[in-house]
Structure formats: structure tokens, C-alpha cells
Design a protein around this motif. Structure first.
Motif, PDB file in Angstrom:
ATOM      1  N   MET A   1     -40.783  74.055  28.963  1.00 46.82           N
ATOM      2  CA  MET A   1     -41.391  74.307  30.268  1.00 46.82           C
ATOM      3  C   MET A   1     -42.909  74.271  30.164  1.00 46.82           C
ATOM      4  O   MET A   1     -43.606  73.752  31.047  1.00 46.82           O
ATOM      5  N   TYR A   2     -43.418  74.798  29.070  1.00 46.51           N
ATOM      6  CA  TYR A   2     -44.857  74.767  28.816  1.00 46.51           C
ATOM      7  C   TYR A   2     -45.353  73.326  28.727  1.00 46.51           C
ATOM      8  O   TYR A   2     -46.359  72.955  29.352  1.00 46.51           O
ATOM      9  N   CYS A   3     -44.620  72.493  27.967  1.00 48.81           N
ATOM     10  CA  CYS A   3     -44.999  71.087  27.801  1.00 48.81           C
ATOM     11  C   CYS A   3     -44.902  70.331  29.129  1.00 48.81           C
ATOM     12  O   CYS A   3     -45.767  69.513  29.462  1.00 48.81           O
ATOM     13  N   VAL A   4     -43.832  70.601  29.883  1.00 47.08           N
ATOM     14  CA  VAL A   4     -43.644  69.949  31.179  1.00 47.08           C
ATOM     15  C   VAL A   4     -44.798  70.290  32.116  1.00 47.08           C
ATOM     16  O   VAL A   4     -45.319  69.416  32.820  1.00 47.08           O
ATOM     17  N   SER A   5     -45.201  71.548  32.121  1.00 48.38           N
ATOM     18  CA  SER A   5     -46.292  71.985  32.996  1.00 48.38           C
ATOM     19  C   SER A   5     -47.604  71.309  32.615  1.00 48.38           C
ATOM     20  O   SER A   5     -48.357  70.838  33.481  1.00 48.38           O
ATOM     21  N   VAL A   6     -47.890  71.258  31.298  1.00 43.54           N
ATOM     22  CA  VAL A   6     -49.120  70.613  30.840  1.00 43.54           C
ATOM     23  C   VAL A   6     -49.117  69.134  31.211  1.00 43.54           C
ATOM     24  O   VAL A   6     -50.104  68.603  31.740  1.00 43.54           O
ATOM     25  N   THR A   7     -47.984  68.460  30.964  1.00 43.08           N
ATOM     26  CA  THR A   7     -47.879  67.039  31.292  1.00 43.08           C
ATOM     27  C   THR A   7     -48.063  66.802  32.787  1.00 43.08           C
ATOM     28  O   THR A   7     -48.784  65.884  33.204  1.00 43.08           O
ATOM     29  N   SER A   8     -47.422  67.622  33.615  1.00 45.14           N
ATOM     30  CA  SER A   8     -47.508  67.471  35.068  1.00 45.14           C
ATOM     31  C   SER A   8     -48.939  67.668  35.568  1.00 45.14           C
ATOM     32  O   SER A   8     -49.412  66.933  36.437  1.00 45.14           O
ATOM     33  N   VAL A   9     -49.637  68.665  34.997  1.00 43.02           N
ATOM     34  CA  VAL A   9     -51.023  68.919  35.394  1.00 43.02           C
ATOM     35  C   VAL A   9     -51.911  67.739  35.007  1.00 43.02           C
ATOM     36  O   VAL A   9     -52.751  67.279  35.800  1.00 43.02           O
TER      37      VAL A   9
ATOM     38  N   GLY B   1     -40.572  70.715  17.494  1.00 44.62           N
ATOM     39  CA  GLY B   1     -39.345  71.364  17.913  1.00 44.62           C
ATOM     40  C   GLY B   1     -39.230  71.606  19.394  1.00 44.62           C
ATOM     41  O   GLY B   1     -38.445  72.439  19.840  1.00 44.62           O
ATOM     42  N   ALA B   2     -40.014  70.896  20.200  1.00 43.19           N
ATOM     43  CA  ALA B   2     -39.938  71.014  21.649  1.00 43.19           C
ATOM     44  C   ALA B   2     -39.733  69.617  22.227  1.00 43.19           C
ATOM     45  O   ALA B   2     -39.630  68.637  21.487  1.00 43.19           O
ATOM     46  N   SER B   3     -39.647  69.534  23.532  1.00 44.62           N
ATOM     47  CA  SER B   3     -39.506  68.226  24.155  1.00 44.62           C
ATOM     48  C   SER B   3     -40.393  68.169  25.378  1.00 44.62           C
ATOM     49  O   SER B   3     -40.939  69.187  25.812  1.00 44.62           O
ATOM     50  N   SER B   4     -40.534  66.990  25.938  1.00 47.55           N
ATOM     51  CA  SER B   4     -41.349  66.823  27.136  1.00 47.55           C
ATOM     52  C   SER B   4     -40.494  66.918  28.385  1.00 47.55           C
ATOM     53  O   SER B   4     -40.945  66.608  29.482  1.00 47.55           O
ATOM     54  N   GLY B   5     -39.250  67.354  28.210  1.00 48.54           N
ATOM     55  CA  GLY B   5     -38.364  67.518  29.354  1.00 48.54           C
ATOM     56  C   GLY B   5     -37.609  66.243  29.685  1.00 48.54           C
ATOM     57  O   GLY B   5     -37.644  65.264  28.947  1.00 48.54           O
ATOM     58  N   GLY B   6     -36.909  66.260  30.801  1.00 51.41           N
ATOM     59  CA  GLY B   6     -36.167  65.085  31.247  1.00 51.41           C
ATOM     60  C   GLY B   6     -35.117  64.653  30.238  1.00 51.41           C
ATOM     61  O   GLY B   6     -34.438  65.469  29.622  1.00 51.41           O
ATOM     62  N   MET B   7     -35.000  63.353  30.073  1.00 50.73           N
ATOM     63  CA  MET B   7     -34.020  62.805  29.149  1.00 50.73           C
ATOM     64  C   MET B   7     -34.350  63.116  27.693  1.00 50.73           C
ATOM     65  O   MET B   7     -33.495  63.010  26.816  1.00 50.73           O
ATOM     66  N   ASP B   8     -35.605  63.506  27.442  1.00 50.88           N
ATOM     67  CA  ASP B   8     -35.985  63.894  26.086  1.00 50.88           C
ATOM     68  C   ASP B   8     -35.164  65.092  25.615  1.00 50.88           C
ATOM     69  O   ASP B   8     -34.861  65.229  24.426  1.00 50.88           O
ATOM     70  N   ILE B   9     -34.809  65.972  26.558  1.00 56.99           N
ATOM     71  CA  ILE B   9     -33.999  67.137  26.215  1.00 56.99           C
ATOM     72  C   ILE B   9     -32.651  66.677  25.671  1.00 56.99           C
ATOM     73  O   ILE B   9     -32.179  67.158  24.636  1.00 56.99           O
ATOM     74  N   LEU B  10     -32.015  65.732  26.363  1.00 53.80           N
ATOM     75  CA  LEU B  10     -30.722  65.221  25.918  1.00 53.80           C
ATOM     76  C   LEU B  10     -30.842  64.533  24.562  1.00 53.80           C
ATOM     77  O   LEU B  10     -29.989  64.699  23.695  1.00 53.80           O
ATOM     78  N   ALA B  11     -31.916  63.758  24.393  1.00 51.39           N
ATOM     79  CA  ALA B  11     -32.121  63.061  23.119  1.00 51.39           C
ATOM     80  C   ALA B  11     -32.306  64.051  21.983  1.00 51.39           C
ATOM     81  O   ALA B  11     -31.775  63.854  20.882  1.00 51.39           O
ATOM     82  N   LEU B  12     -33.041  65.130  22.235  1.00 48.13           N
ATOM     83  CA  LEU B  12     -33.291  66.126  21.198  1.00 48.13           C
ATOM     84  C   LEU B  12     -32.010  66.884  20.863  1.00 48.13           C
ATOM     85  O   LEU B  12     -31.745  67.197  19.699  1.00 48.13           O
ATOM     86  N   ILE B  13     -31.185  67.160  21.891  1.00 47.82           N
ATOM     87  CA  ILE B  13     -29.911  67.845  21.667  1.00 47.82           C
ATOM     88  C   ILE B  13     -28.986  66.984  20.809  1.00 47.82           C
ATOM     89  O   ILE B  13     -28.402  67.445  19.827  1.00 47.82           O
ATOM     90  N   ILE B  14     -28.840  65.717  21.198  1.00 43.96           N
ATOM     91  CA  ILE B  14     -27.968  64.801  20.454  1.00 43.96           C
ATOM     92  C   ILE B  14     -28.480  64.610  19.035  1.00 43.96           C
ATOM     93  O   ILE B  14     -27.702  64.591  18.069  1.00 43.96           O
ATOM     94  N   SER B  15     -29.786  64.486  18.898  1.00 44.42           N
ATOM     95  CA  SER B  15     -30.386  64.314  17.575  1.00 44.42           C
ATOM     96  C   SER B  15     -30.117  65.525  16.691  1.00 44.42           C
ATOM     97  O   SER B  15     -29.806  65.395  15.500  1.00 44.42           O
ATOM     98  N   LYS B  16     -30.197  66.715  17.281  1.00 40.18           N
ATOM     99  CA  LYS B  16     -29.990  67.941  16.519  1.00 40.18           C
ATOM    100  C   LYS B  16     -28.525  68.126  16.146  1.00 40.18           C
ATOM    101  O   LYS B  16     -28.202  68.546  15.022  1.00 40.18           O
ATOM    102  N   LEU B  17     -27.616  67.797  17.070  1.00 41.02           N
ATOM    103  CA  LEU B  17     -26.191  68.021  16.834  1.00 41.02           C
ATOM    104  C   LEU B  17     -25.554  66.927  15.984  1.00 41.02           C
ATOM    105  O   LEU B  17     -24.678  67.205  15.155  1.00 41.02           O
TER     106      LEU B  17
END
Length: 201
Positions: free
Chosen positions: A78-86, A124-140
Motif C-alpha cells: 500500500m505504501y508503494c502503491v501510494s508513492v507510485t500514484s503520487v 519483498g514488496a510489490s507495486s500492486g496490481g498484477m505484481d501481487i499475483l506474480a509475487l505470490i506465484i513466485s513465492k509459492l
């Protein structure tokens, strides 16, 4: 001190990503990924600001980050998403028009995008969106995060190209290829152990 260092690194990565999108890619309506594709579609069809769509979409996906990656990761995301959006919002108001020809902006924007997201993934974070899914799949599953992100975004980019401009499909695929290759390079790169890795956070 560790939290401060992580916050600074994530802000850097999110800012680089935001600049790549707002300054080099969005002026040509080139989506950098799944969430960005939707923001381009909404801007094209409904004239909704890029930053608004990005933020709303990413908020909706934070539940997945909290469940599969942990609450701490969701907060950092959420922190990264906010920074990117700003950064996207400010850049969108400051930068008028395109910087250069589409091919030059595409190349520079794709590399910067990959660097930015690569820093986020490495921390260990993501920029949100589909990156979240990619990070989950990558981790699992242990798959390459860049390659996983490429295939996930490909289907969404196809829709954007059909609605906005078919040529955007080619640009978007090139952006994804360069960006995700850069992402994997940043994620796997090591300088005598001085660059922190995901498991250290």
C-alpha cells in the motif's frame, strides 16, 4: 533503522516505476502492465486520471497480499502503491506531451519500469496490481517473478490493444519483455552481499 532503510528503498523503487509510467509510457498510451492497462482503458474511454484508477485497483487487491504474503507485505505494498500514484499524478501535471519518439520512450520507460519493480520485488514488496499475483506465484511455486508477470499481464494487455489501438499490443509486449527481463536481473543481481534480498525482510 532497518525499517527506515526499507522505506527509503521502496520509495525509490516506486518513484522510478511511477516516472517510467507517467513520463515515458502513458503519454503514448502504452500500458506497463495489468493495472496500468486498465488505467489506460479508463482514461481512454472515461477520461479518468491514471493515478485514480491505479490507486483504486490496487486497494482492491491488497486482500490477496495480506492473505498470501502477510499483513506486513500488504502494508508495504500500500505504501508503494501510494508513492507510485503520487509520482504519476504529479508527473502527469508537470510533463506535457511526450519526451521523444515512441520507440525511444518505450525503451527508456521499459528499463526504468523494470528497475523500479525489481527493487520492490527484491525488498519483498510489490507495486500492486498484477505484481501481487506474480509475487505470490513466485513465492509459492518458485517461478521467475519477471516471467510470471509477463504471462499474467499479456492477457490483460491484449484487451487494451483491441479497445484502444492494436499497435499498442506490440508496444506493450516489448515493454513487458524488456521490463521483466530487467526486473529479473535486478532481483537476482548481487554485489558482494551488500544489496538486501527478499528473505532478509
Amino acid at each position: 533503522m532497518r525499517i527506515l532503510r526499507k522505506a527509503v528503498m521502496l520509495a525509490l523503487g516506486a518513484s522510478i516505476q511511477g516516472l517510467a509510467m507517467a513520463v515515458f509510457l502513458f503519454p503514448h498510451l502504452i500500458p506497463s502492465g495489468g493495472a496500468a492497462s486498465v488505467s489506460v482503458l479508463f482514461h481512454y474511454l472515461l477520461h479518468i486520471p491514471f493515478a485514480v484508477t491505479l490507486w483504486v485497483m490496487n486497494v482492491c487487491l491488497l486482500g490477496a497480499a495480506a492473505k498470501w504474503l502477510g499483513k506486513e507485505n500488504a502494508i508495504w505494498t500500500m505504501y508503494c502503491v501510494s508513492v507510485t500514484s503520487v509520482v504519476v499524478d504529479i508527473s502527469d501535471q508537470v510533463v506535457a506531451g511526450t519526451v521523444s519518439f515512441v520507440y525511444v520512450d518505450l525503451f527508456i520507460g521499459s528499463i526504468l519500469f523494470g528497475i523500479g519493480v525489481g527493487i520492490l520485488f527484491r525488498m519483498g514488496a510489490s507495486s500492486g496490481g498484477m505484481d501481487i499475483l506474480a509475487l505470490i506465484i513466485s513465492k509459492l511455486k518458485g517461478y521467475s517473478p519477471g516471467r510470471t508477470l509477463f504471462f499474467i499481464n499479456g492477457s490483460v494487455l491484449l484487451l487494451t490493444g483491441i479497445v484502444v489501438d492494436f499497435s499498442l499490443i506490440i508496444y506493450a509486449i516489448v515493454c513487458q519483455y524488456i521490463g521483466t527481463r530487467t526486473l529479473d536481473f535486478i532481483n537476482n543481481f548481487d554485489i558482494k552481499g551488500r544489496i538486501p534480498r527478499l528473505e532478509n525482510y
